[in-house]
Design an enzyme around this catalytic site. Structure first.
Site, PDB file in Angstrom:
ATOM      1  CG  ASP A 112       7.431 -26.933  25.634  1.00  0.00           C
ATOM      2  OD1 ASP A 112       6.305 -26.391  25.613  1.00  0.00           O
ATOM      3  OD2 ASP A 112       7.819 -27.711  24.758  1.00  0.00           O
ATOM      4  CB  ILE A 113       4.536 -22.141  27.313  1.00  0.00           C
ATOM      5  CG1 ILE A 113       4.290 -22.172  25.809  1.00  0.00           C
ATOM      6  CG2 ILE A 113       5.521 -21.051  27.698  1.00  0.00           C
ATOM      7  CD1 ILE A 113       3.609 -20.920  25.283  1.00  0.00           C
TER       8      ILE A 113
ATOM      9  CD  GLN B 147      10.046 -29.693  12.122  1.00  0.00           C
ATOM     10  OE1 GLN B 147      10.191 -30.331  11.090  1.00  0.00           O
ATOM     11  NE2 GLN B 147      10.766 -28.631  12.411  1.00  0.00           N
ATOM     12  CD  GLU B 148       2.301 -31.490  15.729  1.00  0.00           C
ATOM     13  OE1 GLU B 148       1.443 -30.705  15.290  1.00  0.00           O
ATOM     14  OE2 GLU B 148       2.320 -32.704  15.458  1.00  0.00           O
TER      15      GLU B 148
ATOM     16  CG  HIS C 110      11.546 -27.283  18.164  1.00  0.00           C
ATOM     17  ND1 HIS C 110      11.018 -27.209  16.888  1.00  0.00           N
ATOM     18  CD2 HIS C 110      10.735 -28.109  18.854  1.00  0.00           C
ATOM     19  CE1 HIS C 110       9.927 -27.961  16.815  1.00  0.00           C
ATOM     20  NE2 HIS C 110       9.744 -28.527  18.003  1.00  0.00           N
TER      21      HIS C 110
END
Length: 134
Positions: free
Chosen positions: A25-26, A87-88, A93
């Site tokens: 994850d970034i 959930q964005e 995912h």
């Protein structure tokens, strides 16, 4: 999430197959925070074909093990469905989130509700009946 697959933004790939893609994850909430996504586009998990779902969890397990999973390693597997469920990004995912201490990783509240056992029994019967047709 499709932009991760096309390379439009950089990603640190951990795994890729015909059906899924996994990467760091970034925007992590702890070191090692990773994601496993289906290449099949679906906003919610109930829209993902079973054969794809069956590949996602073993890859999440492999990532957890690579991060050091053992009896003393704490981590969360998280998958949200819909805005109210936090959930964005409208693409399924699965998060693998290490929880090394109280400050880092996922913070969760669990507002337990009182339950009427008769209503729970009725819900149980209703769900069992519906599941027979799915």
């Amino acid at each position: 999430m499709a932009i991760m697959l096309t390379g439009d933004i950089p990603s640190y790939k951990l795994f890729e197959s015909e059906k899924i893609f996994a990467f760091l994850d970034i925007g992590p909430i702890s070191e090692g925070h990773s994601l496993v996504i289906p290449k099949y586009h679906a906003a919610k998990i109930h829209d993902v074909p079973d054969d794809i779902l069956m590949e996602m969890l073993p890859v999440a397990k492999k990532i957890a093990l690579a991060l050091g999973a053992n009896d003393s390693f704490n981590y969360n597997l998280l998958q949200n469905n819909g805005k109210l469920a936090h959930q964005e990004v409208p693409h399924v995912h699965l998060h693998i989130i290490p929880k090394p201490n109280k400050e880092e990783g996922l913070t969760v509240g669990w507002p337990v509700q009182e339950v009427n056992l008769d209503a729970l029994k009725k819900l149980h019967e209703n769900l069992l009946e519906k599941m027979k047709t799915l």
